[in-house]
Motif scaffolding. Structure first.
Motif, short mmCIF file in Angstrom:
data_model
loop_
_atom_site.label_atom_id
_atom_site.label_comp_id
_atom_site.label_asym_id
_atom_site.label_seq_id
_atom_site.Cartn_x
_atom_site.Cartn_y
_atom_site.Cartn_z
N ASP A 39 0.87 -1.18 0.00
CA ASP A 39 0.00 0.00 0.00
C ASP A 39 0.90 1.23 0.00
OD1 ASP A 39 -2.05 -1.80 0.23
OD2 ASP A 39 -2.57 -1.28 2.29
N TRP A 40 0.34 2.37 -0.42
CA TRP A 40 1.13 3.60 -0.47
C TRP A 40 0.21 4.77 -0.21
CZ3 TRP A 40 4.29 5.48 -5.32
CH2 TRP A 40 5.35 6.27 -4.89
N SER A 41 0.71 5.80 0.41
CA SER A 41 -0.14 6.95 0.75
C SER A 41 0.01 8.08 -0.27
CB SER A 41 0.20 7.46 2.15
OG SER A 41 1.53 7.93 2.17
N PHE A 42 -0.99 8.95 -0.28
CA PHE A 42 -0.94 10.16 -1.09
C PHE A 42 -1.80 11.24 -0.43
CE2 PHE A 42 -4.78 8.17 -2.58
CZ PHE A 42 -5.61 9.18 -3.05
N ASP A 43 -1.63 12.48 -0.87
CA ASP A 43 -2.37 13.61 -0.33
C ASP A 43 -3.67 13.76 -1.11
OD1 ASP A 43 -3.39 16.00 0.56
OD2 ASP A 43 -1.67 17.20 -0.03
N GLY A 44 -4.77 13.36 -0.51
CA GLY A 44 -6.06 13.39 -1.18
C GLY A 44 -6.64 14.77 -1.42
N SER A 45 -6.14 15.80 -0.71
CA SER A 45 -6.67 17.15 -0.92
C SER A 45 -6.26 17.69 -2.30
CB SER A 45 -6.21 18.10 0.18
OG SER A 45 -4.81 18.29 0.13
N SER A 46 -5.12 17.27 -2.81
CA SER A 46 -4.67 17.75 -4.12
C SER A 46 -5.37 17.05 -5.28
CB SER A 46 -3.16 17.59 -4.26
OG SER A 46 -2.80 16.23 -4.23
N THR A 47 -6.10 15.98 -4.97
CA THR A 47 -6.81 15.22 -6.01
C THR A 47 -8.33 15.29 -5.83
OG1 THR A 47 -6.68 13.17 -4.74
CG2 THR A 47 -4.89 13.60 -6.29
N GLU A 48 -8.79 16.16 -4.91
CA GLU A 48 -10.22 16.30 -4.62
C GLU A 48 -10.83 15.01 -4.05
OE1 GLU A 48 -12.21 19.15 -4.93
OE2 GLU A 48 -10.28 20.13 -5.24
N GLN A 49 -10.03 14.25 -3.29
CA GLN A 49 -10.52 13.01 -2.71
C GLN A 49 -10.56 13.03 -1.19
OE1 GLN A 49 -7.74 10.79 -5.28
NE2 GLN A 49 -9.50 9.55 -5.87
N ALA A 50 -10.17 14.17 -0.60
CA ALA A 50 -10.21 14.30 0.85
C ALA A 50 -10.15 15.79 1.21
CB ALA A 50 -9.03 13.58 1.49
N GLY A 52 -8.85 19.15 3.23
CA GLY A 52 -7.49 19.57 3.60
C GLY A 52 -7.06 19.20 5.00
N GLY A 53 -7.97 19.17 5.95
CA GLY A 53 -7.62 18.85 7.33
C GLY A 53 -7.40 17.37 7.60
N SER A 54 -7.83 16.54 6.69
CA SER A 54 -7.69 15.09 6.84
C SER A 54 -7.42 14.48 5.47
CB SER A 54 -8.98 14.51 7.44
OG SER A 54 -8.89 13.11 7.56
N SER A 55 -6.25 14.77 4.94
CA SER A 55 -6.00 14.46 3.53
C SER A 55 -5.15 13.23 3.26
CB SER A 55 -5.36 15.67 2.85
OG SER A 55 -4.11 15.95 3.43
N ASP A 56 -4.72 12.52 4.29
CA ASP A 56 -3.92 11.32 4.05
C ASP A 56 -4.81 10.20 3.53
OD1 ASP A 56 -1.65 12.57 4.94
OD2 ASP A 56 -1.76 11.75 6.96
N CYS A 57 -4.50 9.72 2.33
CA CYS A 57 -5.24 8.62 1.71
C CYS A 57 -4.29 7.48 1.40
CB CYS A 57 -5.91 9.09 0.42
SG CYS A 57 -7.18 10.33 0.65
N ILE A 58 -4.83 6.29 1.28
CA ILE A 58 -4.02 5.10 1.02
C ILE A 58 -4.37 4.53 -0.35
CG2 ILE A 58 -3.47 2.74 1.78
CD1 ILE A 58 -2.44 4.84 3.69
N LEU A 59 -3.33 4.25 -1.14
CA LEU A 59 -3.51 3.53 -2.40
C LEU A 59 -3.36 2.04 -2.08
CD1 LEU A 59 -1.22 5.70 -4.68
CD2 LEU A 59 -3.71 5.56 -4.78
N LYS A 60 -4.45 1.31 -2.24
CA LYS A 60 -4.43 -0.13 -2.01
C LYS A 60 -4.67 -0.80 -3.36
CE LYS A 60 -6.31 -3.80 0.84
NZ LYS A 60 -4.99 -4.32 1.13
N PRO A 61 -3.63 -1.38 -3.95
CA PRO A 61 -3.78 -1.97 -5.28
C PRO A 61 -4.83 -3.08 -5.32
CG PRO A 61 -1.47 -1.73 -4.72
CD PRO A 61 -2.26 -1.44 -3.47
#
Length: 80
Positions: A39-50, A52-61
């Motif tokens: 798994d790998w994380s990304f900033d979801g606020s920059s992709t409109e998926q989270a 700004g205050g809670s923007s850590d998202c996980i990429l789960k293949p």
């Protein structure tokens, strides 16, 4: 075994039309199996998926395949 390039690909949250996003990760001794894809994380606020205050998202293949167009050992890891 050597180094392997994993290309994580997903759709962002922009509307009305989503765009492809990707991140590249270099790993050692990758088996090519989905179960061994980290798994790998990304900033979801920059992709409109989270927000700004809670923007850590996980990429789960959910799918992994060897990239037939790459000149190096590359695996494509998709996320739904």
């Amino acid at each position: 075994m050597g180094a392997f390039k994993l290309e994580y690909i997903w759709l962002d949250g922009y509307k009305p039309t989503q765009s492809l996003r990707s991140k590249t990760k270099i790993v050692k001794d990758f088996s090519g199996k989905l179960a061994d894809t980290p798994d790998w994380s990304f900033d979801g606020s920059s992709t409109e998926q989270a927000p700004g205050g809670s923007s850590d998202c996980i990429l789960k293949p959910v799918f992994v395949v060897k990239d037939p167009s790459a000149s190096t050992v590359t695996w494509l890891c998709a996320r739904c």
